[in-house]
Design a protein around this motif. Structure first.
Motif, mmCIF file in Angstrom:
data_model
loop_
_atom_site.group_PDB
_atom_site.id
_atom_site.type_symbol
_atom_site.label_atom_id
_atom_site.label_comp_id
_atom_site.label_asym_id
_atom_site.label_seq_id
_atom_site.Cartn_x
_atom_site.Cartn_y
_atom_site.Cartn_z
ATOM 1 N N HIS A 5 0.844 -1.197 0.000
ATOM 2 C CA HIS A 5 0.000 0.000 0.000
ATOM 3 C C HIS A 5 0.877 1.243 0.000
ATOM 4 C CE1 HIS A 5 -3.324 -2.649 1.361
ATOM 5 N NE2 HIS A 5 -2.373 -3.212 2.094
ATOM 6 N N TYR A 6 0.220 2.391 -0.236
ATOM 7 C CA TYR A 6 0.863 3.695 -0.092
ATOM 8 C C TYR A 6 -0.003 4.568 0.807
ATOM 9 C CZ TYR A 6 4.237 2.780 -3.798
ATOM 10 O OH TYR A 6 5.272 2.269 -4.552
ATOM 11 N N GLN A 13 4.480 10.099 -1.032
ATOM 12 C CA GLN A 13 3.920 8.783 -0.742
ATOM 13 C C GLN A 13 4.886 7.909 0.060
ATOM 14 O OE1 GLN A 13 0.560 7.471 -2.086
ATOM 15 N NE2 GLN A 13 0.573 9.658 -1.619
ATOM 16 N N LEU A 14 4.333 7.248 1.081
ATOM 17 C CA LEU A 14 5.087 6.286 1.880
ATOM 18 C C LEU A 14 4.596 4.883 1.537
ATOM 19 C CD1 LEU A 14 5.046 8.000 5.397
ATOM 20 C CD2 LEU A 14 6.877 8.055 3.680
ATOM 21 N N HIS A 15 5.524 3.998 1.270
ATOM 22 C CA HIS A 15 5.189 2.626 0.915
ATOM 23 C C HIS A 15 5.272 1.733 2.142
ATOM 24 C CE1 HIS A 15 6.334 -1.451 -0.733
ATOM 25 N NE2 HIS A 15 5.247 -1.202 -1.426
ATOM 26 N N THR A 56 11.249 3.314 5.089
ATOM 27 C CA THR A 56 11.629 4.600 5.671
ATOM 28 C C THR A 56 11.668 5.673 4.591
ATOM 29 O OG1 THR A 56 12.952 3.489 7.355
ATOM 30 C CG2 THR A 56 13.466 5.804 6.941
ATOM 31 N N VAL A 57 11.309 6.897 4.949
ATOM 32 C CA VAL A 57 11.455 8.029 4.027
ATOM 33 C C VAL A 57 12.863 8.014 3.439
ATOM 34 C CG1 VAL A 57 11.556 10.546 3.859
ATOM 35 C CG2 VAL A 57 9.785 9.461 5.246
ATOM 36 N N GLY A 58 12.944 8.083 2.111
ATOM 37 C CA GLY A 58 14.234 8.092 1.444
ATOM 38 C C GLY A 58 14.703 6.729 0.977
ATOM 39 N N TYR A 59 13.973 5.650 1.316
ATOM 40 C CA TYR A 59 14.418 4.298 1.005
ATOM 41 C C TYR A 59 13.283 3.477 0.403
ATOM 42 C CZ TYR A 59 18.462 5.700 3.619
ATOM 43 O OH TYR A 59 19.578 6.394 4.028
ATOM 44 N N GLY A 60 13.648 2.354 -0.214
ATOM 45 C CA GLY A 60 12.645 1.486 -0.810
ATOM 46 C C GLY A 60 11.806 2.243 -1.826
ATOM 47 N N ALA A 61 10.489 2.062 -1.735
ATOM 48 C CA ALA A 61 9.564 2.730 -2.654
ATOM 49 C C ALA A 61 8.920 3.960 -2.036
ATOM 50 C CB ALA A 61 8.491 1.742 -3.116
ATOM 51 N N SER A 62 9.402 4.396 -0.881
ATOM 52 C CA SER A 62 8.874 5.621 -0.265
ATOM 53 C C SER A 62 9.487 6.855 -0.912
ATOM 54 C CB SER A 62 9.162 5.633 1.244
ATOM 55 O OG SER A 62 8.290 4.767 1.931
ATOM 56 N N ALA A 63 8.838 7.997 -0.661
ATOM 57 C CA ALA A 63 9.305 9.273 -1.210
ATOM 58 C C ALA A 63 10.754 9.525 -0.822
ATOM 59 C CB ALA A 63 8.416 10.404 -0.702
ATOM 60 N N LYS A 64 11.473 10.187 -1.715
ATOM 61 C CA LYS A 64 12.901 10.463 -1.495
ATOM 62 C C LYS A 64 13.151 11.968 -1.572
ATOM 63 C CE LYS A 64 14.203 5.913 -3.129
ATOM 64 N NZ LYS A 64 12.805 5.449 -3.017
ATOM 65 N N PRO A 65 12.899 12.665 -0.459
ATOM 66 C CA PRO A 65 13.117 14.115 -0.449
ATOM 67 C C PRO A 65 14.584 14.460 -0.612
ATOM 68 C CG PRO A 65 12.645 13.318 1.767
ATOM 69 C CD PRO A 65 12.419 12.172 0.844
ATOM 70 N N LEU A 81 2.807 8.115 8.752
ATOM 71 C CA LEU A 81 2.189 6.827 8.424
ATOM 72 C C LEU A 81 1.216 6.401 9.521
ATOM 73 C CD1 LEU A 81 2.076 4.351 6.513
ATOM 74 C CD2 LEU A 81 3.784 3.290 8.013
ATOM 75 N N VAL A 82 1.634 6.534 10.756
ATOM 76 C CA VAL A 82 0.767 6.166 11.886
ATOM 77 C C VAL A 82 -0.530 6.977 11.843
ATOM 78 C CG1 VAL A 82 0.580 6.332 14.402
ATOM 79 C CG2 VAL A 82 2.630 5.340 13.367
ATOM 80 N N ALA A 83 -0.403 8.276 11.555
ATOM 81 C CA ALA A 83 -1.599 9.121 11.463
ATOM 82 C C ALA A 83 -2.463 8.707 10.284
ATOM 83 C CB ALA A 83 -1.185 10.587 11.337
#
Length: 266
Positions: A5-6, A13-15, A56-65, A81-83
């Protein structure tokens, strides 16, 4: 069944991947990995709980600011993500860098974190922060036209894996190559984290675990146990890739910590 999911966040987007139903257990990976570090742990925890492994933000398929990475930024992503998932409370697990992120999240969210499992988590002191700039790179390699830097990275990590565990090392390589230009940033963020200021703010019951063969992390085991008055477990036959080498034992220790927290609530 594992489902991907995202979720939206301030970074994009966070994966995440999840399995099962019930009380949520959120798992945070090491640098420069992704949720795949917990591929074999998720269904074991998910048999009785809602097991969630995020990138984690910046890794995998999550957003990379483009911003400089920090433990605080990684924790912002966890909070988002928790929210987004509407988790009022949850159990939190972190391995290596993921454990340092978990420290910051637990310090922020207090009783919303029902239990905390820190696996092979570096114990960062002011003295270690002062020496951070002189640490040699862990995973960064200079790209070369002939691709030999990939063999260099493989060889740098190979000794952490036993013969027959090449599939796990392949997953590491896939994660590392995906963020090769910033593969070292997470390690730098760990070394700069003011952990001594955050540990006293943690209220969740803590369990500290470490593979006996995880030479980089074993020196941090006792200081972390003492700092959190935590339950501690050293696991023979496990090293840096503990969740992939011994998924059954890793999941058992997580579920024991969750059950212990539940018993304390009753």
């Amino acid at each position: 069944m594992l489902t991907a999911h995202y979720a939206s966040s301030r970074f994009g987007q966070l994966h995440y991947v999840e399995c099962g139903e019930g009380e949520p257990v959120l798992l945070l990976h090491q640098t420069p990995r992704s949720w795949t570090e917990y591929r074999d742990v998720l269904p074991l925890v998910g048999a009785t709980h809602r097991a969630i492994a995020m990138d984690t933000v910046g890794y995998g398929a999550s957003a990379k600011p483009a911003d400089d990475q920090s433990i605080e930024m990684f924790a912002d992503g966890v909070e988002d993500l928790v929210a987004g998932l509407g988790l009022e409370s949850f159990h939190l697990v972190g391995h290596h860098t993921g454990g340092v992120i978990a420290v910051e999240v637990a310090a922020r969210l207090g009783s919303r974190v029902r239990s905390l499992v820190l696996s092979a988590t570096p114990f960062i002191t002011p003295e270690k922060r002062a020496r951070a700039a002189w640490k040699r790179p862990v995973d960064w390699v200079q790209p070369k036209p002939d691709g030999s830097h990939l063999m260099e990275l493989w060889n740098r990590r190979r000794h952490f894996y036993k013969p027959g565990q090449e599939a796990a090392l392949n997953r590491f390589m896939a994660d590392a190559v995906r963020v090769l230009d910033r593969a070292e940033d997470g390690h730098i963020a760990v070394r700069l984290f003011a952990m001594d200021e955050r540990l006293p703010r943690i209220t969740a019951p803590a369990t500290v675990i470490c593979g006996q063969d995880d030479d980089p992390s074993m020196p941090s085991f006792e200081p972390m146990v003492n700092a959190l008055s935590a339950t501690g477990h050293i696991v023979p036959g496990a090293g840096v890739p503990f969740p992939e080498q011994r998924p059954e034992e890793f999941a058992r220790l997580v579920l024991d910590a969750v059950a212990s927290a539940g018993a304390a609530d009753r």
